[in-house]
Design a protein around this motif. Structure first.
Motif, mmCIF file in Angstrom:
data_model
loop_
_atom_site.group_PDB
_atom_site.id
_atom_site.type_symbol
_atom_site.label_atom_id
_atom_site.label_comp_id
_atom_site.label_asym_id
_atom_site.label_seq_id
_atom_site.Cartn_x
_atom_site.Cartn_y
_atom_site.Cartn_z
ATOM 1 N N GLY A 459 2.483 -36.363 17.952
ATOM 2 C CA GLY A 459 1.414 -35.977 18.880
ATOM 3 C C GLY A 459 0.308 -37.007 18.752
ATOM 4 N N ASP A 460 -0.641 -37.007 19.683
ATOM 5 C CA ASP A 460 -1.595 -38.108 19.692
ATOM 6 C C ASP A 460 -2.994 -37.748 19.229
ATOM 7 O OD1 ASP A 460 -2.131 -36.582 21.833
ATOM 8 O OD2 ASP A 460 -2.154 -38.176 23.307
ATOM 9 N N LEU A 461 -3.255 -36.511 18.896
ATOM 10 C CA LEU A 461 -4.599 -36.166 18.421
ATOM 11 C C LEU A 461 -4.525 -35.680 16.978
ATOM 12 C CD1 LEU A 461 -6.108 -34.322 21.522
ATOM 13 C CD2 LEU A 461 -6.837 -36.520 20.599
ATOM 14 N N ASN A 462 -5.512 -36.062 16.184
ATOM 15 C CA ASN A 462 -5.549 -35.684 14.772
ATOM 16 C C ASN A 462 -6.124 -34.282 14.570
ATOM 17 O OD1 ASN A 462 -4.409 -37.992 13.787
ATOM 18 N ND2 ASN A 462 -6.319 -38.922 13.104
ATOM 19 N N GLN A 463 -6.126 -33.879 13.295
ATOM 20 C CA GLN A 463 -6.752 -32.605 12.933
ATOM 21 C C GLN A 463 -8.232 -32.843 12.650
ATOM 22 O OE1 GLN A 463 -4.110 -29.950 10.492
ATOM 23 N NE2 GLN A 463 -3.541 -31.900 9.617
ATOM 24 N N HIS A 464 -9.000 -31.870 12.710
ATOM 25 C CA HIS A 464 -10.463 -31.747 12.558
ATOM 26 C C HIS A 464 -11.252 -32.917 13.156
ATOM 27 C CE1 HIS A 464 -10.707 -33.915 8.635
ATOM 28 N NE2 HIS A 464 -9.874 -33.083 8.068
ATOM 29 N N GLY A 465 -12.572 -32.936 12.921
ATOM 30 C CA GLY A 465 -13.392 -33.935 13.593
ATOM 31 C C GLY A 465 -13.360 -33.722 15.102
ATOM 32 N N SER A 466 -13.710 -34.752 15.838
ATOM 33 C CA SER A 466 -13.800 -34.608 17.292
ATOM 34 C C SER A 466 -12.422 -34.351 17.937
ATOM 35 C CB SER A 466 -14.426 -35.861 17.894
ATOM 36 O OG SER A 466 -13.727 -36.996 17.403
ATOM 37 N N ASP A 467 -11.355 -34.883 17.327
ATOM 38 C CA ASP A 467 -10.019 -34.683 17.917
ATOM 39 C C ASP A 467 -9.646 -33.206 18.034
ATOM 40 O OD1 ASP A 467 -9.609 -37.366 18.215
ATOM 41 O OD2 ASP A 467 -7.805 -37.478 16.987
ATOM 42 N N ALA A 468 -10.055 -32.411 17.043
ATOM 43 C CA ALA A 468 -9.659 -30.996 17.059
ATOM 44 C C ALA A 468 -10.261 -30.297 18.272
ATOM 45 C CB ALA A 468 -10.119 -30.314 15.774
ATOM 46 N N PHE A 469 -11.495 -30.679 18.635
ATOM 47 C CA PHE A 469 -12.121 -30.079 19.818
ATOM 48 C C PHE A 469 -11.416 -30.543 21.086
ATOM 49 C CE2 PHE A 469 -15.243 -29.135 16.667
ATOM 50 C CZ PHE A 469 -15.744 -27.909 17.075
ATOM 51 N N ARG A 470 -10.937 -31.771 21.089
ATOM 52 C CA ARG A 470 -10.169 -32.240 22.252
ATOM 53 C C ARG A 470 -8.856 -31.493 22.345
ATOM 54 N NH1 ARG A 470 -11.714 -37.538 20.589
ATOM 55 N NH2 ARG A 470 -13.636 -37.989 21.666
ATOM 56 N N PHE A 471 -8.223 -31.297 21.161
ATOM 57 C CA PHE A 471 -6.912 -30.646 21.173
ATOM 58 C C PHE A 471 -7.000 -29.217 21.703
ATOM 59 C CE2 PHE A 471 -3.442 -28.215 19.202
ATOM 60 C CZ PHE A 471 -2.377 -28.928 19.724
ATOM 61 N N TYR A 472 -8.041 -28.503 21.308
ATOM 62 C CA TYR A 472 -8.125 -27.082 21.678
ATOM 63 C C TYR A 472 -8.935 -26.823 22.951
ATOM 64 C CZ TYR A 472 -5.741 -25.697 17.365
ATOM 65 O OH TYR A 472 -4.801 -25.506 16.370
ATOM 66 N N THR A 473 -9.230 -27.880 23.709
ATOM 67 C CA THR A 473 -9.906 -27.675 24.997
ATOM 68 C C THR A 473 -9.245 -28.547 26.064
ATOM 69 O OG1 THR A 473 -11.486 -29.444 24.496
ATOM 70 C CG2 THR A 473 -12.220 -27.207 24.045
ATOM 71 N N LYS A 474 -9.494 -28.201 27.313
ATOM 72 C CA LYS A 474 -9.047 -29.073 28.397
ATOM 73 C C LYS A 474 -10.278 -29.578 29.149
ATOM 74 C CE LYS A 474 -8.020 -24.843 30.828
ATOM 75 N NZ LYS A 474 -7.052 -23.887 31.251
ATOM 76 N N THR A 475 -10.133 -30.769 29.683
ATOM 77 C CA THR A 475 -11.269 -31.401 30.351
ATOM 78 C C THR A 475 -11.200 -31.132 31.843
ATOM 79 O OG1 THR A 475 -11.133 -33.174 28.748
ATOM 80 C CG2 THR A 475 -12.443 -33.625 30.710
ATOM 81 N N LYS A 476 -12.313 -30.738 32.391
ATOM 82 C CA LYS A 476 -12.399 -30.600 33.851
ATOM 83 C C LYS A 476 -13.450 -31.602 34.312
ATOM 84 C CE LYS A 476 -12.162 -26.482 35.774
ATOM 85 N NZ LYS A 476 -12.610 -25.086 35.946
ATOM 86 N N THR A 477 -13.158 -32.340 35.368
ATOM 87 C CA THR A 477 -14.125 -33.332 35.850
ATOM 88 C C THR A 477 -14.528 -32.968 37.272
ATOM 89 O OG1 THR A 477 -12.911 -34.920 34.518
ATOM 90 C CG2 THR A 477 -14.544 -35.815 36.031
ATOM 91 N N VAL A 478 -15.813 -32.906 37.494
ATOM 92 C CA VAL A 478 -16.334 -32.462 38.791
ATOM 93 C C VAL A 478 -17.043 -33.639 39.473
ATOM 94 C CG1 VAL A 478 -17.883 -30.820 39.948
ATOM 95 C CG2 VAL A 478 -16.710 -30.159 37.826
ATOM 96 N N THR A 479 -16.645 -33.911 40.709
ATOM 97 C CA THR A 479 -17.356 -34.912 41.511
ATOM 98 C C THR A 479 -18.133 -34.132 42.565
ATOM 99 O OG1 THR A 479 -15.509 -36.404 41.165
ATOM 100 C CG2 THR A 479 -17.050 -36.978 42.935
ATOM 101 N N SER A 480 -19.441 -34.301 42.605
ATOM 102 C CA SER A 480 -20.204 -33.426 43.503
ATOM 103 C C SER A 480 -21.146 -34.230 44.409
ATOM 104 C CB SER A 480 -20.983 -32.392 42.679
ATOM 105 O OG SER A 480 -22.154 -32.928 42.189
ATOM 106 N N ARG A 481 -21.184 -33.791 45.673
ATOM 107 C CA ARG A 481 -22.163 -34.357 46.606
ATOM 108 C C ARG A 481 -22.801 -33.191 47.328
ATOM 109 N NH1 ARG A 481 -19.907 -38.659 50.530
ATOM 110 N NH2 ARG A 481 -18.623 -36.906 51.174
ATOM 111 N N TRP A 482 -24.101 -33.182 47.375
ATOM 112 C CA TRP A 482 -24.806 -32.112 48.059
ATOM 113 C C TRP A 482 -25.329 -32.658 49.383
ATOM 114 C CZ3 TRP A 482 -24.777 -27.138 46.584
ATOM 115 C CH2 TRP A 482 -24.332 -26.871 45.282
ATOM 116 N N PRO A 483 -24.924 -32.006 50.473
ATOM 117 C CA PRO A 483 -25.442 -32.483 51.754
ATOM 118 C C PRO A 483 -26.962 -32.348 51.785
ATOM 119 C CG PRO A 483 -24.318 -30.385 52.029
ATOM 120 C CD PRO A 483 -24.098 -30.807 50.616
ATOM 121 N N SER A 484 -27.563 -33.203 52.579
ATOM 122 C CA SER A 484 -29.009 -33.219 52.648
ATOM 123 C C SER A 484 -29.525 -31.866 53.147
ATOM 124 C CB SER A 484 -29.383 -34.329 53.625
ATOM 125 O OG SER A 484 -30.730 -34.333 53.836
#
Ligand code: NAD
Length: 498
Positions: A459-484
């Motif tokens: 697998g590609d992520l290690n235990q503890h440290g920042s990797d553990a938070f990456r392993f146990y979460t998923k990333t959502k990316t939001v692109t947002s534009r608000w009309p005037s």
């Protein structure tokens, strides 16, 4: 006799499968308890419960989640003596070493208090005209950890902490050989204020592991154990579409350069080779002195130290190490020593005949030391996981480096030298995940990540440290534009109804 069931939905529940395994007390060989082995149906019930509890926990703000862990740390400290004694009695390690096992786990929980920071997303202001991009880390839902016998507090805590702090519901399947401490830890989580159903312990063997791997609602599995099982779990879990990380066995080398401080090197080898009876994935099991003169000196100094090791019951605070975990494992380690003799290695200290007076049925052996081990021998290639140190003599630095690089395992490695250039070259070129420079057991602290390479990690992520938070979460990316909006059509004249 104690009967261990499971911890599901915030309470201890009895097993219903009718299957049990014995839990031994290695220091006297007695059966201390029996542990229920869960069926697939029992696992399913635990998952349903966890799944129902998770959304509210996931929606609790990360600071509040961290506060529960803060109280948990305090409760573990208050119960430290009781936990350490239980751990020592079921595992066999000494009580001071059991306290270390708990402490290295708690350090990961301490790092998880930073969950609000760890879970922060990224933000780009003005990625395009009127466009912002941001990311968020969200929990996976129900996740699992499957852990080995050799650190019954530390490794469950390495899994529990980041999984729970990230807002998941967690199911732990600890080793069936020492389930007492993991069950207590789950109880203390509840006492600390964790909602029922967020931290569960389901005991069992292959049947429940397979059920975890196949369960559609378990989204991630973190495993630690032997390499054969790690590979199996990685393949089956991935095939079921899960996120999987597996950490396996080891054969950690310690290179001793001719300019090393020999007193330090010998002390390091004694502690790292024989502590916890060698039942550590970061134990040094191979010493690689460079040059015949270094090798002769090292072996000459090691022999009396290995002969003087104090083996004792787990409750003896002055013992260097205690018994092995089971009779079966003791027999396996001894048979590796027999094999080494047959293969032609020189057994310069033989601890096979050791018995502990007053504890004749305990699973003890003394320290063993092999000299003139060669890379073709099985005792070099395979993990023994006992108080057995092998000396492999290398002619030069390049040969020592190549030994570590060519070995199929790549968990930890160390070099002892006074030469900064040699140390730097070694750290850069060695094909191993965790490196010590004049440090024999380079287990990274909790705010770094822990993981081996080659057949020590899948697998590609290690235990503890920042990797553990990456392993146990998923990333959502939001692109947002608000009309005037109102700002363009703003009117500076007081609104009237006309
Ligand atoms: P193990 O592989 O026997 O067991 C680990 C877990 O897998 C246990 O929960 C066990 O119940 C389960 N399991 C065992 N057999 C199974 C099977 N056939 N199918 C499915 N699940 C199964 O390991 P162990 O003896 O408990 O622990 C010692 C091993 O763990 C050593 O190899 C050691 O190096 C390794 N270890 C590695 C690390 C690391 O971080 N790399 C840390 C600690 C221990």
């Amino acid at each position: 006799m104690i009967t261990y069931g499971h911890f599901i939905g915030g309470r201890r529940v009895e097993g219903t499968s009718g299957r049990f395994a014995d839990v031994f007390q290695p220091m006297d060989g007695s059966v201390r308890a029996r542990v229920a082995l869960a069926s697939a149906a029992e696992l399913r019930a635990a998952v349903e419960n966890a799944k129902a509890a998770q959304p509210a926990w996931g929606a609790t703000n990360p600071q509040r989640r961290a506060r529960v862990l803060m109280r948990f740390i305090d409760l573990v400290a208050r119960n430290n003596d009781e936990l350490a004694e239980l751990l020592a009695r079921e595992h066999g390690k000494t009580i001071p070493d059991a306290k270390g096992d708990i402490q290295r786990g708690i350090e990961v929980i301490e790092t998880c208090l930073g969950a609000p920071h760890m879970l922060k997303g990224e933000f780009t202001d003005g990625a395009g005209p009127g466009i912002d991009i941001y990311s968020m880390r969200q929990p996976l839902g129900v996740v699992a950890g499957i852990t080995p016998f050799n650190f019954p507090a530390m490794i469950p805590l390495w899994k529990m902490g980041p999984a729970i702090a990230s807002g998941n519901a967690f199911i732990l399947k600890p080793s069936e050989r020492d389930p007492g401490v993991p069950l207590r830890l789950a109880e203390l989580m509840l006492e600390a204020g964790l909602p029922a159903g967020i931290c569960n312990v389901v005991n069992g063997d292959k049947e429940v592991v397979d059920a975890i791997l196949d369960d559609r609602d378990i989204k991630a599995v973190g495993f630690v154990g032997s390499t054969g099982i790690a590979e199996y779990i990685y393949a089956r879990g991935c095939a079921a579409g899960k996120r999987v990380q597996c950490f396996g066995g080891a054969k950690n080398h310690m290179v001793v350069m001719p300019d090393a401080d020999m007193d330090q090197a010998v002390d390091a080898l004694i502690g790292a080779g024989y502590g916890a009876a060698g039942e550590r994935c970061m134990a040094i099991s191979v010493a690689v002195p460079v040059g015949e003169k270094t090798a002769d000196e090292l072996v000459r100094r090691l022999i009396p130290r290995v002969e003087a090791l104090k083996v004792g019951p787990s409750t003896d605070h002055s013992a260097d190490f205690g018994p092995l975990v089971t009779r079966q494992h003791l027999d396996r380690v001894k048979s590796y020593v027999d094999l080494g003799v047959q293969e032609g290695a020189k057994l310069v200290v033989d601890g096979r005949g050791f018995t502990m007076q007053g504890y004749e049925n305990g699973f003890y052996m003394g320290g063993c030391l092999f000299d003139r081990v060669t890379p073709e021998m099985r005792i070099y290639k395979e993990e023994i996981f006992g108080p057995v140190l092998s000396v492999v003599r290398a002619k030069g630095y390049d040969e020592a480096l190549a030994l570590a690089n060519d070995h199929e395992y790549g968990n930890g490695v160390a070099i002892f030298t006074r030469d900064g250039d040699a140390a730097r070259d070694f750290a850069s070129k060695v094909d191993v995940g965790m490196v010590g420079v004049n440090v024999p057991i380079p287990v990274p602290l909790a705010y770094y990540t822990f993981g081996g390479w080659k057949r020590s990690g899948f697998g590609d992520l290690n235990q503890h440290g920042s990797d553990a938070f990456r392993f146990y979460t998923k990333t959502k990316t939001v692109t947002s534009r608000w009309p005037s909006g109102i700002k363009d059509g703003a009117s500076f004249v007081i609104p009237t109804m006309g």
